[in-house]
Design an enzyme around this catalytic site. Structure first.
Site, PDB file in Angstrom:
ATOM      1  N   GLU A 222      -9.760  -4.122  -5.986  1.00 29.54           N
ATOM      2  CA  GLU A 222     -11.165  -3.223  -5.375  1.00 29.54           C
ATOM      3  C   GLU A 222     -10.942  -2.078  -5.552  1.00 29.54           C
ATOM      4  O   GLU A 222     -10.312  -1.524  -6.080  1.00 29.54           O
ATOM      5  CB  GLU A 222     -10.254  -3.804  -3.992  1.00 29.54           C
ATOM      6  CG  GLU A 222     -10.864  -5.572  -3.133  1.00 29.54           C
ATOM      7  CD  GLU A 222     -10.329  -5.880  -2.252  1.00 29.54           C
ATOM      8  OE1 GLU A 222     -11.048  -5.954  -1.303  1.00 29.54           O
ATOM      9  OE2 GLU A 222      -9.532  -4.637  -1.425  1.00 29.54           O
TER      10      GLU A 222
ATOM     11  N   CYS B 169     -13.508   5.957  -4.952  1.00 26.69           N
ATOM     12  CA  CYS B 169     -12.204   5.209  -4.682  1.00 26.69           C
ATOM     13  C   CYS B 169     -11.404   4.197  -5.827  1.00 26.69           C
ATOM     14  O   CYS B 169     -12.024   3.417  -5.574  1.00 26.69           O
ATOM     15  CB  CYS B 169     -11.953   4.966  -3.697  1.00 26.69           C
ATOM     16  SG  CYS B 169     -10.084   4.430  -3.617  1.00 26.69           S
TER      17      CYS B 169
ATOM     18  N   CYS C 139       1.264  -2.801  -5.483  1.00 30.36           N
ATOM     19  CA  CYS C 139       2.469  -1.362  -5.576  1.00 30.36           C
ATOM     20  C   CYS C 139       3.382  -2.266  -4.960  1.00 30.36           C
ATOM     21  O   CYS C 139       3.221  -2.622  -4.447  1.00 30.36           O
ATOM     22  CB  CYS C 139       1.286  -0.034  -4.572  1.00 30.36           C
ATOM     23  SG  CYS C 139       2.327   1.026  -4.697  1.00 30.36           S
TER      24      CYS C 139
ATOM     25  N   CYS D  77       5.170   2.078   1.485  1.00 29.18           N
ATOM     26  CA  CYS D  77       5.110   2.481   3.071  1.00 29.18           C
ATOM     27  C   CYS D  77       4.673   1.410   4.205  1.00 29.18           C
ATOM     28  O   CYS D  77       3.728   0.459   3.618  1.00 29.18           O
ATOM     29  CB  CYS D  77       3.657   3.593   2.870  1.00 29.18           C
ATOM     30  SG  CYS D  77       4.400   4.455   1.188  1.00 29.18           S
TER      31      CYS D  77
ATOM     32  N   CYS E 235       0.569   0.238   5.090  1.00 32.89           N
ATOM     33  CA  CYS E 235      -0.250   0.166   3.952  1.00 32.89           C
ATOM     34  C   CYS E 235       0.023  -0.904   3.546  1.00 32.89           C
ATOM     35  O   CYS E 235       0.649  -1.627   3.021  1.00 32.89           O
ATOM     36  CB  CYS E 235       0.282   1.528   2.916  1.00 32.89           C
ATOM     37  SG  CYS E 235      -1.264   0.872   1.128  1.00 32.89           S
TER      38      CYS E 235
ATOM     39  N   GLU F  24       0.121   3.375  -6.666  1.00 31.62           N
ATOM     40  CA  GLU F  24       0.324   4.879  -6.754  1.00 31.62           C
ATOM     41  C   GLU F  24       0.313   5.275  -8.670  1.00 31.62           C
ATOM     42  O   GLU F  24       0.668   4.519  -9.306  1.00 31.62           O
ATOM     43  CB  GLU F  24       2.922   4.602  -7.005  1.00 31.62           C
ATOM     44  CG  GLU F  24       2.882   5.929  -7.119  1.00 31.62           C
ATOM     45  CD  GLU F  24       2.436   6.964  -6.382  1.00 31.62           C
ATOM     46  OE1 GLU F  24       1.587   7.461  -5.126  1.00 31.62           O
ATOM     47  OE2 GLU F  24       2.461   7.618  -7.145  1.00 31.62           O
TER      48      GLU F  24
ATOM     49  N   SER G 243      -3.091  11.459  -5.666  1.00 32.42           N
ATOM     50  CA  SER G 243      -2.841  11.047  -4.784  1.00 32.42           C
ATOM     51  C   SER G 243      -1.419  10.228  -5.156  1.00 32.42           C
ATOM     52  O   SER G 243      -1.546   9.528  -5.503  1.00 32.42           O
ATOM     53  CB  SER G 243      -3.854  10.586  -3.397  1.00 32.42           C
ATOM     54  OG  SER G 243      -3.083  10.847  -1.914  1.00 32.42           O
TER      55      SER G 243
ATOM     56  N   SER H  59       1.156  12.741  -0.146  1.00 36.42           N
ATOM     57  CA  SER H  59       0.720  11.715   1.138  1.00 36.42           C
ATOM     58  C   SER H  59       2.234  12.317   2.100  1.00 36.42           C
ATOM     59  O   SER H  59       3.837  11.817   1.510  1.00 36.42           O
ATOM     60  CB  SER H  59       0.788   9.848   0.414  1.00 36.42           C
ATOM     61  OG  SER H  59      -0.241  10.247   0.446  1.00 36.42           O
ATOM     62  N   LEU H  60       2.119  12.983   3.113  1.00 31.16           N
ATOM     63  CA  LEU H  60       3.401  13.306   3.468  1.00 31.16           C
ATOM     64  C   LEU H  60       3.949  12.419   4.906  1.00 31.16           C
ATOM     65  O   LEU H  60       4.952  11.835   4.488  1.00 31.16           O
ATOM     66  CB  LEU H  60       2.699  14.964   3.817  1.00 31.16           C
ATOM     67  CG  LEU H  60       3.829  15.673   3.877  1.00 31.16           C
ATOM     68  CD1 LEU H  60       4.682  15.996   2.501  1.00 31.16           C
ATOM     69  CD2 LEU H  60       3.296  17.106   3.855  1.00 31.16           C
ATOM     70  N   HIS H  61       2.740  13.125   5.316  1.00 33.93           N
ATOM     71  CA  HIS H  61       3.474  11.306   6.679  1.00 33.93           C
ATOM     72  C   HIS H  61       4.073  11.676   8.052  1.00 33.93           C
ATOM     73  O   HIS H  61       4.476  11.141   8.839  1.00 33.93           O
ATOM     74  CB  HIS H  61       2.827   9.599   6.362  1.00 33.93           C
ATOM     75  CG  HIS H  61       1.810   9.233   5.071  1.00 33.93           C
ATOM     76  ND1 HIS H  61       0.857  10.212   5.652  1.00 33.93           N
ATOM     77  CD2 HIS H  61       1.939   9.741   4.187  1.00 33.93           C
ATOM     78  CE1 HIS H  61      -0.196   9.877   4.629  1.00 33.93           C
ATOM     79  NE2 HIS H  61       0.437   9.258   3.703  1.00 33.93           N
TER      80      HIS H  61
ATOM     81  N   ASN I 222      -5.797   3.330   9.664  1.00 28.26           N
ATOM     82  CA  ASN I 222      -5.836   1.988   9.535  1.00 28.26           C
ATOM     83  C   ASN I 222      -5.471   1.153  10.134  1.00 28.26           C
ATOM     84  O   ASN I 222      -4.319   0.823   9.048  1.00 28.26           O
ATOM     85  CB  ASN I 222      -6.327   2.282   8.553  1.00 28.26           C
ATOM     86  CG  ASN I 222      -8.212   3.638   7.984  1.00 28.26           C
ATOM     87  OD1 ASN I 222      -8.868   3.424   9.260  1.00 28.26           O
ATOM     88  ND2 ASN I 222      -7.566   3.874   7.593  1.00 28.26           N
TER      89      ASN I 222
ATOM     90  N   CYS J  76      -8.846   4.156   4.212  1.00 30.94           N
ATOM     91  CA  CYS J  76      -7.983   4.204   3.177  1.00 30.94           C
ATOM     92  C   CYS J  76      -6.100   3.284   3.352  1.00 30.94           C
ATOM     93  O   CYS J  76      -6.069   2.157   4.616  1.00 30.94           O
ATOM     94  CB  CYS J  76      -6.929   5.279   4.084  1.00 30.94           C
ATOM     95  SG  CYS J  76      -7.852   6.715   3.164  1.00 30.94           S
TER      96      CYS J  76
HETATM   97  N1  SAH Z   1      -0.202   5.650  -3.645  1.00 31.82           N
HETATM   98  C1  SAH Z   1      -0.952   6.505  -3.651  1.00 31.82           C
HETATM   99  C2  SAH Z   1      -2.511   6.462  -3.171  1.00 31.82           C
HETATM  100  C3  SAH Z   1      -2.925   5.298  -1.779  1.00 31.82           C
HETATM  101  S1  SAH Z   1      -3.589   5.088  -0.287  1.00 31.82           S
HETATM  102  C4  SAH Z   1      -0.383   7.866  -2.086  1.00 31.82           C
HETATM  103  O1  SAH Z   1       0.802   7.522  -1.180  1.00 31.82           O
HETATM  104  O2  SAH Z   1      -0.976   8.755  -2.230  1.00 31.82           O
HETATM  105  C5  SAH Z   1      -4.019   7.095  -0.308  1.00 31.82           C
HETATM  106  C6  SAH Z   1      -3.448   7.381   1.391  1.00 31.82           C
HETATM  107  O3  SAH Z   1      -4.139   6.221   1.965  1.00 31.82           O
HETATM  108  C7  SAH Z   1      -2.341   7.836   1.175  1.00 31.82           C
HETATM  109  O4  SAH Z   1      -1.745   9.014   1.497  1.00 31.82           O
HETATM  110  C8  SAH Z   1      -1.858   6.309   1.937  1.00 31.82           C
HETATM  111  O5  SAH Z   1      -0.742   7.274   2.224  1.00 31.82           O
HETATM  112  C9  SAH Z   1      -2.585   6.286   2.709  1.00 31.82           C
HETATM  113  N2  SAH Z   1      -2.583   5.733   3.591  1.00 31.82           N
HETATM  114  C10 SAH Z   1      -2.885   4.236   3.548  1.00 31.82           C
HETATM  115  N3  SAH Z   1      -2.879   3.457   4.255  1.00 31.82           N
HETATM  116  C11 SAH Z   1      -2.867   3.414   4.888  1.00 31.82           C
HETATM  117  C12 SAH Z   1      -3.592   3.378   6.495  1.00 31.82           C
HETATM  118  N4  SAH Z   1      -3.315   1.562   6.521  1.00 31.82           N
HETATM  119  N5  SAH Z   1      -4.078   4.349   7.498  1.00 31.82           N
HETATM  120  C13 SAH Z   1      -4.103   5.393   6.585  1.00 31.82           C
HETATM  121  N6  SAH Z   1      -4.482   6.139   5.894  1.00 31.82           N
HETATM  122  C14 SAH Z   1      -3.353   4.978   5.073  1.00 31.82           C
END
Ligand code: SAH
Length: 354
Positions: free
Chosen positions: A92, A105, A112, A116, A119, A160, A191, A214-216, A292, A335
């Site tokens: 997609e 995007c 992947c 995470c 995701c 990734e 990213s 992506s820190l989170h 999301n 995302c």
């Molecule tokens: N693998 C890469 C790119 C993936 S997604 C990465 O980890 O950065 C891009 C961003 O969306 C990342 O920061 C990821 O952590 C975030 N993301 C993943 N699932 C999500 C969700 N359900 N809601 C919001 N952001 C999300």
């Protein structure tokens, strides 16, 4: 299965043309057909001799991407595309409309393996890396379908990017090639969840892209609970490598922070994040993404007032935080919502919309 010719660099095309005993200028003609005209078949390449086209057909396919369908958001016009690859895998991509232009995007892998927890892309694991041509093909197919000029590109779809390093770097160089689609590297965001050795390697590639991390979470314990990669690299190792990247390239880094209700969204977490980033950067930039929800997990996103409170708290630390406007949520195009969900379905032979 024949490889896709879109994946070849201009130098590789030159070698191929020489090997086939054709004059040099044919290489530039072929490259133009692929990357400027965005041909989908050798037959379209009217200024190439039939003999050459036949020889190429025997070895390569042109376009590895087949449009199956797309959905359009009723809220913001975001489109989510479903494409089939030559081996039947499905991927997609998303096209978004912003005031500054069109942003696409793309996915970098089928599935992947980063795991995470919030995701959807990682739910079924990794199937394989995408080729350079499969990444280019997503952008080209969207350009063909919309007839729009794409100004920005984000590598934030499935996969990734740093786990498919060589192809991603080759893709960035090709899509920004002045003799091809010519999307400025400054408008390309890559990213990563934080593969430290790859960030170190990327530092020396001399690319002008924006790196998004992506820190989170702002402490190792919380980050480990959300992102398995945090068990391999600590925040200190990650941020040290990111700082080195910044010192070398002088390009602003974006830190992504998905806000998960009750997990990482309290004012204390904002303070923790502020203190952490200030140890490595004078004025960090944070992108806050209210998570999301995905069906398989029990997470909900932070309510708006707490998102603003989080943002305000970060400002006290001189940190510029933007709240990501969610696009395409009604079509599962936001995302973390892209997935391999259709993988078991047989691709239809009747693409729509083109
Ligand atoms: N693998 C890469 C790119 C993936 S997604 C990465 O980890 O950065 C891009 C961003 O969306 C990342 O920061 C990821 O952590 C975030 N993301 C993943 N699932 C999500 C969700 N359900 N809601 C919001 N952001 C999300």
């Amino acid at each position: 299965m024949k490889p896709d010719i879109l994946s070849l660099s201009l130098n590789e095309i030159r070698d191929l043309i020489a090997e086939l005993g054709e004059p040099k200028f044919r290489a530039d003609q072929l490259y133009r057909w692929l990357h400027v005209s965005k041909a989908t078949s050798f037959d379209e390449m009217t200024n190439l001799p039939t003999k050459l086209k036949e020889a190429l057909k025997e070895r390569f396919i042109v376009d590895p991407i087949r449009l199956i369908t797309y959905q359009e958001s009723a809220i913001d016009g975001t489109r989510k595309y479903l494409f089939a690859l030559p081996d039947g895998n499905l991927i997609e991509s998303v096209r978004m409309i912003y005031h500054h232009g069109i942003s696409v995007c793309i996915s970098t892998q089928v599935g992947c393996r980063m795991g995470c927890v919030f995701c959807a892309s990682t739910l079924d694991g990794l199937e394989r890396n995408l080729t350079v041509g499969e990444m280019l093909g997503q952008v080209y197919a969207i350009i063909r379908q919309t007839k729009e000029r794409v100004s920005n590109l984000v590598l934030m779809g499935c996969g990734e990017p740093m786990d498919n390093y060589d192809n991603v770097v080759a893709f960035v160089r090709r899509i920004s090639d002045a003799d091809g689609e010519n999307i400025s590297q400054r408008n390309i965001t890559v990213s990563t969840c934080g593969l430290v050795p790859k960030i170190r390697q990327l530092k020396d590639e001399n690319l002008q892209i924006t790196l998004a991390i992506s820190l989170h979470a702002a402490d190792d314990e919380k980050r480990k609970a959300l992102m398995p990669i945090a068990r391999v690299y600590s925040l200190d190792e990650l941020l040290t490598a990111v700082r080195e990247y910044y010192d070398e390239n002088k390009r602003r880094i974006t830190f992504e922070y998905s806000l998960v209700r009750g997990e990482n969204d309290s004012p204390e977490y904002a303070e923790r994040l502020g203190r952490l980033l200030n140890r490595y950067f004078d004025h960090a930039h944070v992108n806050l993404i209210p998570v999301n929800p995905i069906r398989e997990r029990n997470f909900s996103s932070t309510e708006a007032s707490s998102v603003y409170a989080f943002q305000k708290k970060l400002e006290k630390f001189q940190i510029n935080a933007t709240i990501r406007r969610e696009m395409g949520r009604d079509i599962d195009g936001a995302c973390g919502q892209l997935r391999r969900r259709y993988s078991e379905q047989k691709p239809s032979s009747d693409p729509v919309g083109e």
